[in-house]
Design an enzyme around this catalytic site. Structure first.
Site, short mmCIF file in Angstrom:
data_model
loop_
_atom_site.label_atom_id
_atom_site.label_comp_id
_atom_site.label_asym_id
_atom_site.label_seq_id
_atom_site.Cartn_x
_atom_site.Cartn_y
_atom_site.Cartn_z
N THR A 1 -16.92 10.97 -12.14
CA THR A 1 -17.05 9.86 -13.07
C THR A 1 -16.09 8.75 -12.72
O THR A 1 -15.09 8.96 -12.06
CB THR A 1 -16.76 10.30 -14.50
OG1 THR A 1 -16.90 9.17 -15.35
CG2 THR A 1 -15.33 10.81 -14.63
N LYS B 1 -18.25 6.41 -18.41
CA LYS B 1 -19.08 5.42 -17.73
C LYS B 1 -19.13 5.81 -16.25
O LYS B 1 -18.21 6.45 -15.74
CB LYS B 1 -18.53 4.02 -17.89
CG LYS B 1 -17.23 3.71 -17.23
CD LYS B 1 -17.27 3.45 -15.75
CE LYS B 1 -18.37 2.46 -15.41
NZ LYS B 1 -18.47 2.33 -13.93
N ASN C 1 -27.08 -1.99 -4.62
CA ASN C 1 -25.82 -1.98 -3.87
C ASN C 1 -25.80 -2.93 -2.69
O ASN C 1 -24.83 -2.95 -1.94
CB ASN C 1 -25.51 -0.55 -3.42
CG ASN C 1 -25.08 0.29 -4.60
OD1 ASN C 1 -24.05 0.01 -5.20
ND2 ASN C 1 -25.89 1.25 -4.98
#
Lengths: 391, 391
Positions: A183, A172, A386
């Site tokens: 990652t 993920k 964000n």
């Protein structure tokens, strides 16, 4: 099939109520053996989450029986209480599996600086432990997603004289992707026979050229973890080179999926640096480009602005990457827009609007090393994802 | 008053037709003496524009009579022809002023990789040379703007026993601001008496703590130039310390204006690092934060997301900045949201929506050095300005 593609593993993903969305948020991966060899690589950030501190210790002896993962909370910057929560989680998994807590790897992902709701998490662990299945890899991959829009899985199968063996993985990661590692969370399993030292070397080699060459937004996470478990259930002994090759295939597949699903991205960009003096020099030049906001916004605008590429390349110190700025060549999607540090083919010849894939090739004319780093463009959707809410 | 605030200088800004907007785009600043002492600092990018290559040579002997500046084209990555264009521009200015081309500094700003329209530029130089006036500083400041929305000027006056002396300056810069230097173009003049070596040392000291501590988007330009000219026309001899103090005031004023007018910014952010082992260590930590896209988008969203601050701080290697991650304190606008690497006061207590100014204070508890680096947030307008058209 993800982490249950290889023989000897069961997994699942359940809804524990950590995510406000009601989606799956606790995953459990269990190695049923006969071997319990394991290895891991973790973020190089000095500010690390409690589960990273714990899991480094667990893997120090090259052995692990289970990995428990949660989304909905990073358990980072949570102090001694946060570490105690990780420890309790591992103990709870161990009790459910009749295993040792020292063989339980813990991974968390989500917002930094918030304590985990332990009652819900531990109930989720119970549900996961009683729901383990041999084809649970897909559910596990779903449960570790945060702002990911799709689960990421990859499988490599190999046939030898004595039979077949498999490497499978899930990952993920959507924002906060940067080298070391790229990652957030990744679990890779294999049924090949290999000792812990071989697994460790092979995993480091595979991640070095895959996850460590992905840079989404230049930001490095406090929780990045890649865990490799080996059951040996295929009975197939493999060479380190064979293992590296298959692991690299799986890690590369997962890394590309991470970039393709990075927050708000509208282009995937491969920056290849040719003829660097060394691999490290090439990586430094490629990363300077993949971290340039001006370059990444230009690509979002479908503008092959090679001046922004050259100005990024020029920020790399000569001690890191020797080259002569007056010999630099740059091609974008095959059109050599910059030749010998100056104007090349007309930039109008480059079509960036027609495809998500962008290929930037930079020739340093300084040596014979070639490397590629992957990134994505900087878009309105990145800023929105964000800034509009905490993550 | 800008560059003509000090005695002994004339300047102007004219429309040469380099900008598609029809605004002023060629500026000329001339030192009428009696002294012609000068110094300059330039981008540390290895890919440098032709005017930077030229002007470094001009200033090698510590003497300059004029600075000619154009917007509407950076003359970067333009090869030998681009250098010849810079040389011709200097010769043209020298002819008009009856000076030596070797005393003419040239600065350019605009798009990289396009040749300058020399016929228009040289006609503009003629118009500028015949239009020089003792109060032309404002027009010159207008002529060097690109995506700037306002001209940037600053003046410092000092009175001594023998009379007064002055330092004045102008700057332009909107995007592509990053340390080494933070500005695209800046000219500072003084009528104080100082030799070239003193000017050089004082300018480096003043820029080190001002322009080099501004980081808008982490991108470093190919054209950054700060040029200091001294006429000595006040007749006042000054100490190096006095000169540094006044230069620092002017450079700090210009640097803050650059950040306030950075492309698309909605917040100005001061990141102060306290109790670092050294000034360099503090700067490294502060820059790690000011370069974090995740931190900068959070501020745009009025979110005091201290987890993103800590994850950026943690990327600085221990060899660069020794500190213990478990002792880090972070305050945002005076609210200590992180204490000892963990949760502090509730983040809801921080109001970021009410003001453009944001103050982030990070205490490393490792030494006694304190530094501040200025930046701005990452906004939709930044993405728009840098993707919607080439710049």
């Amino acid at each position: 099939m993800s982490v249950t593609a290889a023989q000897g593993f069961r997994a699942t993903g359940v809804v524990a109520g950590l995510k406000s969305t009601g989606d799956r948020d606790v995953a459990l991966v269990v190695n049923d053996g006969p071997e319990l060899a394991a290895a891991g690589v973790f973020t190089s950030n000095r500010v690390v989450a409690a589960p990273v501190v714990w899991s480094r210790q667990v893997l120090a002896d090259g052995r692990a029986q289970a990995v428990v993962l949660n989304s909905g909370g990073a358990n980072a910057c949570t102090g001694p209480d946060g570490f105690a929560d990780t420890h309790r989680t591992a103990e709870h998994v161990a009790d459910a599996l009749e295993a040792s807590a020292g063989d339980v790897v813990v991974c968390s992902t989500g917002l930094i600086g918030l304590p985990l709701p332990m009652d819900r998490l531990l109930a989720g662990v119970d549900a996961a432990a009683s729901g383990l299945v041999a084809d649970g890899g897909h559910d596990a991959a779903l449960a570790i997603m945060t702002t990911d829009t799709t689960p990421k899985t990859a499988v490599a199968r190999r046939s030898g004289a004595g039979g077949t063996w498999t490497v499978g993985g899930m990952a993920k990661g959507a924002g906060m992707l940067a080298p070391g590692l790229a990652t957030m969370l990744c679990v890779v399993t294999t049924d090949a026979l290999a000792d812990a030292e071989t697994l460790d070397r092979a995993l480091r080699e595979a991640t070095r050229t895959t996850f460590d060459r992905v840079d989404s937004d230049g930001c490095m996470s406090t929780n990045d973890s890649v865990v490799l478990l080996s059951s040996g259930a295929s009975g197939q002994s493999v060479s380190e080179a064979e293992l590296v090759e298959a692991l690299t295939e799986v890690c590369a597949g997962l890394a590309r999926q991470l970039v393709a699903d990075a927050e708000g991205a509208s282009h995937e960009i491969a920056v290849t640096v040719r003829n660097a003096t060394t691999e490290d020099a090439g990586v430094a030049v490629a990363r300077a480009v993949t971290r340039s906001n001006l370059f990444k916004t230009a690509i979002f605008g479908n503008d092959p602005n090679w001046g922004r590429i050259l100005s990024a390349v020029g920020t790399v110190p000569e001690s890191v990457a020797p080259f002569d700025p007056l010999t630099l060549d740059v091609a974008v999607n095959g059109v050599q827009v910059c030749r010998a540090g100056g104007v090349g083919e007309p930039r109008e010849g480059v079509d960036l609007a027609g495809s998500r894939d962008v290929v930037v090739e930079i020739d340093l004319h300084a040596g014979d090393a070639t490397v590629t780093v992957w990134t994505n463009d900087l878009t309105h959707d990145y800023v929105h994802e964000n800034s509009a809410y905490s993550s």
